[in-house]
Design an enzyme around this catalytic site. Structure first.
Site, PDB file in Angstrom:
ATOM      1  N   GLU A  75       0.815  -1.211   0.000  1.00  0.00           N
ATOM      2  CA  GLU A  75       0.000   0.000   0.000  1.00  0.00           C
ATOM      3  C   GLU A  75       0.854   1.270   0.000  1.00  0.00           C
ATOM      4  O   GLU A  75       1.977   1.273   0.492  1.00  0.00           O
ATOM      5  CB  GLU A  75      -0.925   0.008   1.232  1.00  0.00           C
ATOM      6  CG  GLU A  75      -1.946  -1.107   1.140  1.00  0.00           C
ATOM      7  CD  GLU A  75      -2.851  -1.270   2.352  1.00  0.00           C
ATOM      8  OE1 GLU A  75      -3.747  -2.112   2.279  1.00  0.00           O
ATOM      9  OE2 GLU A  75      -2.658  -0.567   3.353  1.00  0.00           O
ATOM     10  N   CYS A 110       3.388   8.585   1.501  1.00  0.00           N
ATOM     11  CA  CYS A 110       3.903   7.635   2.483  1.00  0.00           C
ATOM     12  C   CYS A 110       4.109   6.304   1.750  1.00  0.00           C
ATOM     13  O   CYS A 110       3.150   5.692   1.279  1.00  0.00           O
ATOM     14  CB  CYS A 110       2.870   7.506   3.604  1.00  0.00           C
ATOM     15  SG  CYS A 110       3.319   6.309   4.865  1.00  0.00           S
ATOM     16  N   CYS A 137       6.344  -6.998   7.213  1.00  0.00           N
ATOM     17  CA  CYS A 137       7.442  -6.547   8.070  1.00  0.00           C
ATOM     18  C   CYS A 137       7.774  -7.657   9.055  1.00  0.00           C
ATOM     19  O   CYS A 137       6.880  -8.332   9.570  1.00  0.00           O
ATOM     20  CB  CYS A 137       7.044  -5.285   8.835  1.00  0.00           C
ATOM     21  SG  CYS A 137       8.395  -4.636   9.846  1.00  0.00           S
ATOM     22  N   CYS A 169       6.105  -5.701  15.802  1.00  0.00           N
ATOM     23  CA  CYS A 169       5.498  -4.814  16.806  1.00  0.00           C
ATOM     24  C   CYS A 169       4.003  -5.146  16.865  1.00  0.00           C
ATOM     25  O   CYS A 169       3.303  -5.067  15.850  1.00  0.00           O
ATOM     26  CB  CYS A 169       5.698  -3.346  16.437  1.00  0.00           C
ATOM     27  SG  CYS A 169       7.417  -2.944  16.039  1.00  0.00           S
ATOM     28  N   CYS A 189       0.932  -2.951  15.438  1.00  0.00           N
ATOM     29  CA  CYS A 189       0.987  -2.493  14.044  1.00  0.00           C
ATOM     30  C   CYS A 189       0.418  -3.572  13.125  1.00  0.00           C
ATOM     31  O   CYS A 189       0.833  -4.738  13.187  1.00  0.00           O
ATOM     32  CB  CYS A 189       2.443  -2.203  13.686  1.00  0.00           C
ATOM     33  SG  CYS A 189       2.738  -1.964  11.935  1.00  0.00           S
ATOM     34  N   SER A 222      10.976   5.319  15.780  1.00  0.00           N
ATOM     35  CA  SER A 222       9.738   4.933  16.468  1.00  0.00           C
ATOM     36  C   SER A 222      10.098   4.409  17.849  1.00  0.00           C
ATOM     37  O   SER A 222      10.484   3.259  17.998  1.00  0.00           O
ATOM     38  CB  SER A 222       9.029   3.852  15.656  1.00  0.00           C
ATOM     39  OG  SER A 222       8.715   4.372  14.394  1.00  0.00           O
ATOM     40  N   HIS A 249       8.276   4.842  21.217  1.00  0.00           N
ATOM     41  CA  HIS A 249       7.100   4.285  21.917  1.00  0.00           C
ATOM     42  C   HIS A 249       7.313   3.947  23.388  1.00  0.00           C
ATOM     43  O   HIS A 249       6.337   3.745  24.117  1.00  0.00           O
ATOM     44  CB  HIS A 249       6.528   3.043  21.205  1.00  0.00           C
ATOM     45  CG  HIS A 249       6.298   3.238  19.763  1.00  0.00           C
ATOM     46  ND1 HIS A 249       5.604   4.314  19.252  1.00  0.00           N
ATOM     47  CD2 HIS A 249       6.682   2.512  18.679  1.00  0.00           C
ATOM     48  CE1 HIS A 249       5.569   4.230  17.928  1.00  0.00           C
ATOM     49  NE2 HIS A 249       6.219   3.160  17.552  1.00  0.00           N
ATOM     50  N   CYS A 298      -1.468   5.563  10.273  1.00  0.00           N
ATOM     51  CA  CYS A 298      -0.248   4.912  10.754  1.00  0.00           C
ATOM     52  C   CYS A 298      -0.559   3.562  11.368  1.00  0.00           C
ATOM     53  O   CYS A 298      -1.433   3.453  12.220  1.00  0.00           O
ATOM     54  CB  CYS A 298       0.406   5.756  11.842  1.00  0.00           C
ATOM     55  SG  CYS A 298       0.915   7.351  11.293  1.00  0.00           S
TER      56      CYS A 298
HETATM   57  N1  SAH Z   1       8.826   0.408  10.269  1.00  0.00           N
HETATM   58  C1  SAH Z   1       9.011   1.788  10.397  1.00  0.00           C
HETATM   59  C2  SAH Z   1       8.165   2.619   9.463  1.00  0.00           C
HETATM   60  C3  SAH Z   1       6.692   2.243   9.282  1.00  0.00           C
HETATM   61  S1  SAH Z   1       5.574   2.475  10.585  1.00  0.00           S
HETATM   62  C4  SAH Z   1       8.812   2.221  11.827  1.00  0.00           C
HETATM   63  O1  SAH Z   1       8.304   1.446  12.604  1.00  0.00           O
HETATM   64  O2  SAH Z   1       9.219   3.350  12.127  1.00  0.00           O
HETATM   65  C5  SAH Z   1       5.224   4.219  10.684  1.00  0.00           C
HETATM   66  C6  SAH Z   1       4.859   4.694  12.103  1.00  0.00           C
HETATM   67  O3  SAH Z   1       3.553   4.228  12.524  1.00  0.00           O
HETATM   68  C7  SAH Z   1       5.821   4.154  13.144  1.00  0.00           C
HETATM   69  O4  SAH Z   1       6.179   5.162  14.044  1.00  0.00           O
HETATM   70  C8  SAH Z   1       4.990   3.096  13.837  1.00  0.00           C
HETATM   71  O5  SAH Z   1       5.466   2.776  15.103  1.00  0.00           O
HETATM   72  C9  SAH Z   1       3.635   3.736  13.842  1.00  0.00           C
HETATM   73  N2  SAH Z   1       2.536   2.796  14.147  1.00  0.00           N
HETATM   74  C10 SAH Z   1       2.504   1.469  13.961  1.00  0.00           C
HETATM   75  N3  SAH Z   1       1.296   0.968  14.351  1.00  0.00           N
HETATM   76  C11 SAH Z   1       0.570   2.028  14.768  1.00  0.00           C
HETATM   77  C12 SAH Z   1      -0.765   2.165  15.261  1.00  0.00           C
HETATM   78  N4  SAH Z   1      -1.579   1.112  15.387  1.00  0.00           N
HETATM   79  N5  SAH Z   1      -1.188   3.403  15.600  1.00  0.00           N
HETATM   80  C13 SAH Z   1      -0.375   4.483  15.458  1.00  0.00           C
HETATM   81  N6  SAH Z   1       0.874   4.420  14.983  1.00  0.00           N
HETATM   82  C14 SAH Z   1       1.358   3.205  14.642  1.00  0.00           C
HETATM   83 FE1  SF4 Z   2       7.352  -3.046  11.198  1.00  0.00          FE
HETATM   84 FE2  SF4 Z   2       7.296  -0.423  11.799  1.00  0.00          FE
HETATM   85 FE3  SF4 Z   2       5.091  -1.953  12.014  1.00  0.00          FE
HETATM   86 FE4  SF4 Z   2       7.095  -2.302  13.741  1.00  0.00          FE
HETATM   87  S1  SF4 Z   2       5.825  -0.442  13.500  1.00  0.00           S
HETATM   88  S2  SF4 Z   2       5.953  -3.948  12.684  1.00  0.00           S
HETATM   89  S3  SF4 Z   2       8.845  -1.936  12.420  1.00  0.00           S
HETATM   90  S4  SF4 Z   2       6.171  -1.477  10.137  1.00  0.00           S
END
Ligand code: SAH
Ligand code: SF4
Length: 352
Positions: A88, A101, A108, A112, A115, A211, A213, A332
């Site tokens: 996407e 984006c 991935c 996490c 996500c 990222s 968190h 996100c």
């Molecule tokens: N893998 C990379 C880039 C993609 S994710 C990373 O993790 O940085 C882009 C952003 O969205 C990251 O900061 C990620 O932690 C955040 N993210 C993931 N799941 C999310 C969710 N359910 N709600 C809000 N942000 C989220």
């Molecule tokens: Fe991958 Fe980023 Fe999602 Fe973590 S937050 S699973 S690193 S895409």
């Protein structure tokens, strides 16, 4: 397999050996300045267009496109031609700018839990051409609306620094050929330290977003499992070295999860890490977006505001990210490429 947006200009000249230089120029301008497909570049002879389609096919097939009601966010669902994996891309229009984006992997491997991409698991890395084509086709869509794209964020599906060589190849094309400056390009990472170190040796000063968190190892190990391999103190050292090499500010992304990482204690710990960096890190707060495989909810708006204010009082520059595209599962962490997601079903029933 090489696809249309994979080769550099020199490689393209070799692949199309025998073609005069001005033809390569016409093709290159058509692809990267006018965002046309070879078929639409009317200055090219038909035989060359056919040859191109055979030797350098497009890498993405558009499966579906969903927009928010006011059309300010467009989500593209593509299938990769090679391997038929779904990925996407999200195009966001603001009053004065537009941001793309992009995804860097199909799935991935970082796992996490909050996500949707992480919940779906890893398929494969994307190539330079597969990343660049997402940008070009988004730019074409913007062009049809009389708009230009201004910012590229590597924040779609996948972990960019687990696929750094392809990401860097794409950055060079986006910068050198599409003409987007390095300060409008942001690479977001979960904290892959060797990747941050490689990025620091690259010639362009792109923005780095990490990222985070959680600002203590026990909580971060739970939320972001790769933290067990790359713990916080090493990560902060790598960020400091990136800052020193690039003279850019680092951004920490923080998805606010109700009662998990949104307490005053968390804000104090985060502020302490931010202020260890010089210049201090900027914090981007993202109220957690819902995903199907994670029961915890985002922090309520009052808590988000209080967390942001506390950070500011502690001397940290913090902003809350505007939530875009939640109703089309394009926000996100919601990119799961057509997995059956409850929210997508809601968006569909709304449009029927
Ligand atoms: N893998 C990379 C880039 C993609 S994710 C990373 O993790 O940085 C882009 C952003 O969205 C990251 O900061 C990620 O932690 C955040 N993210 C993931 N799941 C999310 C969710 N359910 N709600 C809000 N942000 C989220
Ligand atoms: Fe991958 Fe980023 Fe999602 Fe973590 S937050 S699973 S690193 S895409």
């Amino acid at each position: 397999m090489k696809t249309l947006y994979d080769p550099t200009r020199e490689e393209l000249t070799e692949i199309l050996h025998g073609e005069p230089r001005y033809r390569i120029d016409q093709l290159w301008t058509g692809l990267y300045q006018q965002f046309q497909t070879p078929y639409d570049i009317s200055t090219l002879p038909a035989a060359l267009r056919t040859r191109l389609a055979e030797v350098l096919p497009s890498s993405l097939i558009e499966i579906k496109r969903v927009s928010t009601d006011n059309e300010d966010t467009v989500k593209f669902l593509w299938h990769l031609v090679e391997g038929i994996y779904p990925i996407e891309t999200v195009l966001m229009f603001y009053r004065d700018r537009a941001t793309v984006c992009v995804s860097t992997q199909a799935g991935c491997a970082m796992g996490c839990g909050f996500c949707a991409t992480g919940q779906a698991g890893f398929h494969r890395h994307l190539s330079v051409g597969e990343i660049v084509e997402q940008v070009v086709r988004s730019a074409h869509e913007a062009q049809l609306r009389g708009r230009r794209i201004d910012n590229i964020v590597f924040m779609g599906m996948g972990e960019p620094l687990a696929n750094e060589p392809a990401v860097w190849g794409a950055v060079e094309r986006i910068h050198g050929d599409i003409g987007i400056s390095a300060r409008h390009i942001t690479v977001s990472t979960v904290g892959i330290i060797p990747g941050i170190r490689t990025l620091a040796t690259r010639p362009l000063p792109v923005n780095l977003a990490v990222s985070l968190h959680a600002a203590r190892n026990d909580l971060r190990n739970e939320l972001v499992p790769i933290n067990t391999r790359y713990p916080l103190s090493d990560l902060i050292a790598a960020c400091q070295d990136y800052l020193a090499a690039k003279r850019r500010r680092v951004t920490f992304e923080w998805a606010l999860i109700d009662k998990v990482n949104d307490t005053d204690r968390d804000a104090h710990e985060l502020a302490e890490l931010c202020l260890q960096l010089s210049p201090s890190a900027h914090v981007n707060l993202i109220p957690l977006n819902p995903t199907p495989g994670w029961p915890t909810v985002g922090s309520p708006p009052a808590r988000v505001a209080a967390f942001e204010q506390l950070l500011r009082r502690l001397g940290v520059n913090a902003t809350t990210r505007q939530n875009r595209g939640t109703d089309i599962a394009a926000a996100c962490g919601q990119l799961a490429a057509g997995q059956p997601v409850a929210i997508t079903a809601k968006a569909k029933s709304k449009s029927q």
